[in-house]
Design an enzyme around this catalytic site. Structure first.
Site: not given
Ligand code: CA
Length: 713
Positions: A405, A434
């Site tokens: 994340d 990400e």
């Protein structure tokens, strides 16, 4: 005089700024380390920044202040923690946490700032009134505190009582591998008793290359929580150990559905222990995705059938992984190391305040994640924590990949070490995340973000270019994409077809290799693809929306790179236009198996494209040179059409040439193709590898809003 931004830069150096540097007398400065005054050996001034060189080392167990007459400022230690001077003294590559065996247990916790630490052993899994824990004084060796408790203390619970900067904090061990209810205490268990039968023989279904993966993102809760899921253990890890589950419409659900669809990997949304404030493990009336980690090295209790028993969540998580592996499916974890739950009540902060999080120069927390606290992966013991945790999940639980994340908030070095350490294990473990370039105090050149992709090889990034090109921007509801009829998207689509490597002067790359491109159109964040299409196209006919829904992932699944599907996209999942459903009720988030029956044609179409990709290595090239040589675009095609050929048995394919055409127009188009005997295997309504018809012509008609795939021997 007003002070700004004071920090300890080295053990003997303090730097701060003042409003007026013309009017002060140096002898009036005083540095206090706790109660002790520290002498100033020399100083320098540049603009309004003052640097003091001290006569002796600062003791970080005490706070440090600079005084000038009645004014004072606290000098923060954050910058000191980045220095080799600090690391030489306090970095330890040592096993931390509770190391249990039947005769004794060793506890180790790291805090150079603490002045005393006691281990507290409890019988209860959570605080109750009038407890009287056993207390063990821990000993310090350069920041590592340890205690040895004799005897078999299995089934005990523990915390640390940490005295630091005159506060007395009770903290859960960040390294704990088991916890009591709601994660409020560490638990001592025997890990040998947590392995399901034959877990030592559990083997991950191997993929050869990362580009062989087809990722499917799901939530443990959503995949089975629907009343018609036909699953017994709804919302639990064990749901994915149930075979052949069906809805009342007699269609497969949960694991049976995933298997039938044919994806290679599931990516499970947070399943580490997340905050009890988000989900009360005793009665989860609320819904929450769980992007607020509490205990990083423990599975979430709500997803177990008995969160009170510390071993159960571990056993059930392992059973789930073992069962998925047996069914040919790898398991990737969504890991959220970039921030964690709580500010001051955070366990890291209670043990060593100011170390684990990034601070602005004024001492406030950096919040680039949009959450409470960005972790400082560049601090060596935070880096060690992240690395240790990843290796632990890979080793203890047989996890096959890690989705980071907000990976762009981490530093390059941390991510590269993780890649290298996982490479040393004897299986293919994915690392991707990400790679957004968010605000942070970490210099841009050090971020593990997409902009630095070439410096973190074989680590994947969610490809926002392909996402926005296909469906439209996530930031503008009305914005359309290629499939919904936006003009001028052809070059962006071509870029994605190549795996976003540097293909030509016109098609510039983002990545060094195709395995760095995680190709997707939707994930748990933002609108589902269906909702986005509805909102941006002003409610087209249902047939056109379905055609767009099919074409969108037909592109993703025929691009080079690694395709990623958001669970339910294969049957037009909707969240009722709710853009951020992280705490919306089950009725919004759950997989609606009735909808599968309603959109069975879309589902079947997705399944066929997955088969096409899996059976044909031409779609899964690994080497950028190979892509440049084997992939050729057709130059003279109508607008809103992209056509390309994968040539000459690309990547060892059994088909000589494969022709792929995307037509985003609302009408049929005819394009020129090389003359030959072409087998049409996929068109607007049928997908897969079986020949639909044979075309011997130098033109091809492609239906409106659809993909055609043909091959010749
Ligand atoms: Ca929890």
């Amino acid at each position: 005089m007003i002070f700004f931004n004071a920090y300890v830069a080295e053990f003997k150096k303090i730097i701060f700024t003042v409003d007026d540097f013309t009017q002060f007398q140096i002898y009036r400065f005083e540095v206090k380390n706790g109660d002790k005054s520290i002498g100033i050996n020399s100083y320098s001034i540049s603009e309004n920044t003052i640097e003091l060189i001290l006569s002796e080392n600062i003791n970080i167990k005490k706070e440090c202040y600079v005084y000038y007459e009645s004014k004072s400022i606290k000098a923060i230690y954050s910058r000191l923690y980045k220095t080799s001077e600090f690391n030489d003294r306090y970095y330890h590559d040592i096993t931390l946490g509770a190391i249990y065996n039947k005769n004794f247990t060793v506890f180790r916790v790291w805090s150079p700032a603490a002045t005393s630490i006691y281990l507290l052993l409890y019988d209860n899994s959570e605080p109750v009134p009038n407890e009287n824990p056993k207390k063990y004084k821990m000993k310090e060796n350069n920041g590592v505190w340890s205690a040895l408790v004799k005897g078999n203390i299995k089934n005990s619970f523990y915390t640390y009582q940490v005295k630091v900067y005159n506060n007395l904090n009770e903290a859960v061990d960040p390294y704990t591998r088991a916890v009591g209810i709601n994660g409020l205490r560490g638990a001592i268990i025997d890990f040998e008793e947590t392995n399901p039968k034959n877990f030592d023989k559990d083997i991950s279904p191997q993929i050869k290359e990362y580009t062989d993966a087809i990722l499917y993102e799901l939530s443990i809760r959503d995949i089975s929580s629907h009343p018609d899921s036909g699953v017994f253990n709804k919302g639990k890890f064990l749901a994915l150990t149930e075979d052949n589950t069906k809805s009342s419409k007699n269609l497969s659900t949960a694991l049976a559905h995933i298997k039938d669809l044919g994806v290679t990997h599931v990516q499970i949304m947070p399943s580490f222990d997340f905050s009890y404030k988000s989900i009360d493990e005793k009665s989860a009336t609320k819904y929450n995705w769980g992007y607020d980690p509490q205990n990083y090295n423990v599975p979430e209790g709500y997803y177990s059938t008995d969160p009170y028993n510390p071993a159960v969540r571990i056993i059930e998580f392992k059973r789930m992984i073992q069962h998925l592996h047996r069914n040919g499916i790898c398991v990737n974890m969504d890991v959220v190391f970039n921030h964690c739950a709580g500010e001051n009540d955070n366990n890291f902060e209670k043990i060593f305040p100011g170390y684990y999080f990034r601070l602005h120069e004024d001492g406030s927390l950096v919040k680039g994640s949009g959450c409470e606290n960005d972790t400082a992966s560049e601090h060596s013991m935070m880096r060690k924590f992240i690395i240790d945790s990843v290796i632990y999940w890979a080793h203890e639980y047989h996890i096959d990949g890690f989705r980071f994340d907000l990976m762009g908030l981490h530093d390059i070095t941390t991510m590269n070490i993780i890649r290298q350490k996982l490479d040393k294990l004897d299986r293919t473990i994915m690392v991707y995340g990400e790679g957004w370039n968010l605000n942070s105090t970490l210099p841009e050149g050090l971020k593990a973000a997409q902009i630095n992709a070439h410096r973190i090889p074989h680590i994947g990034h969610f490809n926002d270019v392909i996402r926005d090109a296909i469906r439209g921007s996530i930031f503008a509801i009305q914005d359309k994409g290629f499939v919904s009829g936006k003009d001028g998207m052809e070059d962006s689509i071509k870029k994605c077809v190549t795996g976003s490597i540097k293909y030509s002067d016109r098609i510039k790359g983002m990545f060094s290799t195709p395995d760095q491109s995680i190709n997707y159109v939707c994930a748990h964040d933002n609108h589902t693809l269906w909702d986005k299409l509805e909102l941006s196209t002003n409610y087209e006919t249902i047939d056109d929306l379905k055609n767009m829904q099919k074409l969108a992932n037909a592109i993703v699944l025929t691009c080079q790179g690694i395709p990623f599907l958001h669970s339910g996209v294969e049957f037009c999942r909707t969240k009722g236009h709710i853009e951020n459903s992280f705490k919306s009720p089950d009725t919004v988030n759950r997989m609606d198996w009735d909808r599968k029956a309603q959109f069975l044609d879309v589902y079947t179409y997705y399944k066929g494209i997955i088969t096409l990709r899996k059976e044909h290595s031409a779609f899964r090239m690994n080497d950028p040179e190979h892509i440049k040589n084997s992939l050729e675009f057709f130059s003279y095609v109508p607008q809103k059409v992209v056509a390309f050929m994968l040539k000459d048995y690309a990547n060892g394919d059994i088909w000589k040439d494969i022709l792929v055409v995307y037509n985003a127009n609302k009408y049929n188009v005819t394009i020129n193709i090389p003359y030959g005997t072409w087998h049409l295997v996929t068109d607007k309504f049928t997908s897969g590898v079986e020949t639909i018809k044979i075309i011997t012509s130098d033109t091809l008609e492609v239906s409106s809003i659809s993909m055609s795939v043909l091959y010749r021997m």
